[in-house]
Design an enzyme around this catalytic site. Structure first.
Site, PDB file in Angstrom:
ATOM      1  CG  ASP A  55      -1.789   1.156   1.331  1.00  0.00           C
ATOM      2  OD1 ASP A  55      -2.798   1.154   0.616  1.00  0.00           O
ATOM      3  OD2 ASP A  55      -1.468   2.119   2.072  1.00  0.00           O
ATOM      4  CB  ILE A  56       1.365   4.041  -2.297  1.00  0.00           C
ATOM      5  CG1 ILE A  56       2.031   3.086  -3.288  1.00  0.00           C
ATOM      6  CG2 ILE A  56       2.044   5.402  -2.305  1.00  0.00           C
ATOM      7  CD1 ILE A  56       3.498   2.821  -3.026  1.00  0.00           C
ATOM      8  CG  HIS A 137       3.745  17.054 -16.887  1.00  0.00           C
ATOM      9  ND1 HIS A 137       3.639  18.313 -16.347  1.00  0.00           N
ATOM     10  CD2 HIS A 137       2.475  16.673 -17.172  1.00  0.00           C
ATOM     11  CE1 HIS A 137       2.355  18.677 -16.310  1.00  0.00           C
ATOM     12  NE2 HIS A 137       1.632  17.697 -16.787  1.00  0.00           N
ATOM     13  CG  ASP A 149      -1.565  19.742 -15.282  1.00  0.00           C
ATOM     14  OD1 ASP A 149      -0.672  18.907 -15.520  1.00  0.00           O
ATOM     15  OD2 ASP A 149      -1.990  20.565 -16.124  1.00  0.00           O
ATOM     16  CD  GLU A 183       2.251  17.686 -20.316  1.00  0.00           C
ATOM     17  OE1 GLU A 183       1.308  17.070 -20.848  1.00  0.00           O
ATOM     18  OE2 GLU A 183       2.078  18.774 -19.714  1.00  0.00           O
ATOM     19  CG  HIS A 299      -3.447  24.230 -17.785  1.00  0.00           C
ATOM     20  ND1 HIS A 299      -3.233  24.118 -19.131  1.00  0.00           N
ATOM     21  CD2 HIS A 299      -2.817  23.165 -17.217  1.00  0.00           C
ATOM     22  CE1 HIS A 299      -2.498  23.036 -19.366  1.00  0.00           C
ATOM     23  NE2 HIS A 299      -2.243  22.440 -18.228  1.00  0.00           N
ATOM     24  CG  ASP A 318      -2.788   2.358  -2.824  1.00  0.00           C
ATOM     25  OD1 ASP A 318      -1.640   2.665  -2.436  1.00  0.00           O
ATOM     26  OD2 ASP A 318      -3.796   2.416  -2.094  1.00  0.00           O
TER      27      ASP A 318
HETATM   28  N1  TRP Z   1      -1.362  16.671 -20.184  1.00  0.00           N
HETATM   29  C1  TRP Z   1      -2.357  17.713 -20.064  1.00  0.00           C
HETATM   30  C2  TRP Z   1      -1.708  18.850 -19.341  1.00  0.00           C
HETATM   31  O1  TRP Z   1      -0.758  18.675 -18.644  1.00  0.00           O
HETATM   32  C3  TRP Z   1      -3.566  17.253 -19.315  1.00  0.00           C
HETATM   33  C4  TRP Z   1      -4.345  16.286 -20.092  1.00  0.00           C
HETATM   34  C5  TRP Z   1      -5.351  16.562 -20.928  1.00  0.00           C
HETATM   35  C6  TRP Z   1      -4.187  14.898 -20.100  1.00  0.00           C
HETATM   36  N2  TRP Z   1      -5.843  15.429 -21.470  1.00  0.00           N
HETATM   37  C7  TRP Z   1      -5.120  14.383 -20.987  1.00  0.00           C
HETATM   38  C8  TRP Z   1      -3.318  14.040 -19.461  1.00  0.00           C
HETATM   39  C9  TRP Z   1      -5.223  13.025 -21.217  1.00  0.00           C
HETATM   40  C10 TRP Z   1      -3.429  12.686 -19.686  1.00  0.00           C
HETATM   41  C11 TRP Z   1      -4.372  12.187 -20.576  1.00  0.00           C
HETATM   42  O2  TRP Z   1      -2.168  19.953 -19.484  1.00  0.00           O
HETATM   43 ZN    ZN Z   2      -1.182  20.784 -17.699  1.00  0.00          ZN
END
Ligand code: TRP
Ligand code: ZN
Ligand code: CA
Length: 450
Positions: A55-56, A137, A149, A183, A299, A318
């Protein structure tokens, strides 16, 4: 043409089981049975299987998030590419990994006039020819701290790596963890990594698991619909905890798995949703608020520590560990499935190439890096012969070149081919051409050992 795949099931065990069954039938009418219960099969005879993941601890994952939040606060409110908050995030993750026994390296690249950084951490051991990668990322957008994110994925991958160290895991695969830069500028860090990975190294990567946004405040449980084995591994975890999943559809290719996928590497990953809206059907099965975005702070400046659903973060962390343990410790596929074609094919003197075909079916994934091609050719001057193995997609692997001074008879040899870039299933051809006059021969047969 005779095609066969050898069955690895030991016949002796099957026979023994049948005998016991027959005995059971004989004594069924007599009560109580006079025979002792048959002994359970010896553990040594059972197929080895993957280890169970720990388990994490959610608290550990959240502690990393609060560090990312503090780092952003101390660096102008973000952890974006080219900003001090990015490099500070990287140093935080790297120090944890170094202390835990990982071999880390920082890969630099230039993007938008600034230096970008990827962090790569290798766990010593495992099969160097079969590398399982997991990544996330580490950069945020410049408008906020980027805690969902993608502090969420970065923290979960970090804590999974630290759990590998705590367990002193001895995986069958070599494990490599990655934190990507830039990313948010177009997958630049992961593209840089994949593009700069030599083809031989690329062929060793058996899978890449991506974690980008896995703690969305109004979460969905999305699994990437890519490599079937990886997808199944994630789904099995969620099935086991009774949480329904859906296929990720909010932009396939919008995260760091895309460059890996483009390079032909099997990929998968998890996602809890960004700006798409949760439907009422989704709210019914997952809870949360219908008609609202999965992440209303996507964002934006409000993507801070409060922008996290703990349950989603816990489950996905997990699930990440489950996938690393399952895919990383599963026994290497025992080599030995043999496919063969024993039909004679005559080889015209100084003429056109001839081929003999073996159809491979029922396998999953790619051919092994140690595909064995066993060749049996009769010939009176083998230096005349050029021999290729042709993969289902037409890629030719030269097994033997012609040579004017090799006057020996016959080609009876087993060649090892790194065919890991080739899909296993399909028509494989042995292509033989006699390129010099006088001596001739025939293909007696050949076989492929997967
Ligand atoms: N990678 C996108 C970001 O960082 C977020 C995102 C949008 C996403 N659609 C996705 C990540 C589908 C994984 C899968 O802004
Ligand atoms: Zn993003
Ligand atoms: Ca000849």
């Amino acid at each position: 043409m005779k095609l066969s795949a050898r069955d690895r099931t030991p016949g002796a065990r099957r026979l023994a089981a049948c005998t016991l069954l027959a005995l059971g039938g004989l004594i069924a009418s007599a009560a109580p049975p006079a025979l002792a219960a048959p002994a359970a099969p010896a553990p040594a005879a059972l197929a080895p299987s993957a280890l169970a993941a720990p388990d994490i601890p959610l608290a550990n994952v959240k502690a990393h998030l609060s560090q990312f939040s503090s780092i952003a606060a101390a660096n102008g409110g973000n952890r974006a590419h080219g900003r001090t908050g990015y490099k500070a995030s990287l140093e935080y993750v790297k120090a944890k990994l170094d202390a835990a026994g990982f071999t880390t390296s920082v890969q630099q690249f230039t993007a938008s006039g600034a230096t970008g950084y990827n962090l790569i951490a290798d766990w010593p051991g495992g099969d160097p020819n079969s590398v399982l990668m997991a990544g996330s990322h580490l950069d945020s957008v410049s408008s906020g701290a980027g805690i969902n994110d993608n502090g969420s994925g970065s923290a979960a991958v970090l804590e999974t790596a630290l759990a590998v160290s705590r367990a002193q895991l001895q995986p069958t695969k070599h494990l490599r963890f990655a934190w990507w830069g830039a990313e948010e500028l177009g997958l630049l860090g992961s593209k840089h990594y994949v593009n700069n990975l030599p083809a031989t190294e690329r062929a060793k990567v058996s899978g890449y698991l991506n974690f980008d946004m896995i703690g969305s405040p109004n979460p969905g449980y999305f699994v990437y619909d890519d490599d079937p084995a990886i997808e199944k591994t994630f789904k099995d975890y969620f099935t086991g905890i009774g949480v329904p999943t859906e296929i990720e559809t909010e932009g396939d290719g919008r995260s760091d798995h895309a460059p890996f996928k483009s390079a032909g590497i099997p990929v998968g990953g998890l996602f809890t949703g960004a700006s798409n809206t949760k439907t009422s059907a989704q709210a019914q099965k997952w809870g949360g608020t219908a008609g609202q975005a999965f992440d209303r702070c996507y964002h934006s400046s409000c993507d801070g520590t409060a922008n996290i659903n703990d349950t989603a973060l816990d489950r996905n962390s997990d699930a990440a560990a489950h996938a690393i343990w399952t895919l990383g410790t599963e026994p290497a596929v025992p080599p030995g499935d043999v496919y063969e074609n024993t039909t004679d094919v005559s080889i015209p003197d100084n003429g056109a190439a001839v081929t003999s075909t073996i159809t491979v079916s029922g396998r999953t994934g790619n051919a092994p890096a140690t595909l064995k091609a066993g060749v049996d050719i009769t010939h009176t001057w083998r230096g005349d012969l050029v021999v290729d193995l042709v993969a289902p997609d037409g890629t030719a692997y030269r097994l033997k070149s012609s040579s004017s001074n090799d006057s020996a008879d016959n080609v009876i040899a087993t060649y090892t081919v790194n065919a890991s870039a080739e899909v296993a299933n399909g028509d494989w051809k042995l292509r033989v051409q006699d390129v010099a006059a006088q001596d001739t021969g025939r293909i007696n047969g050949w076989k492929l050992t997967f």
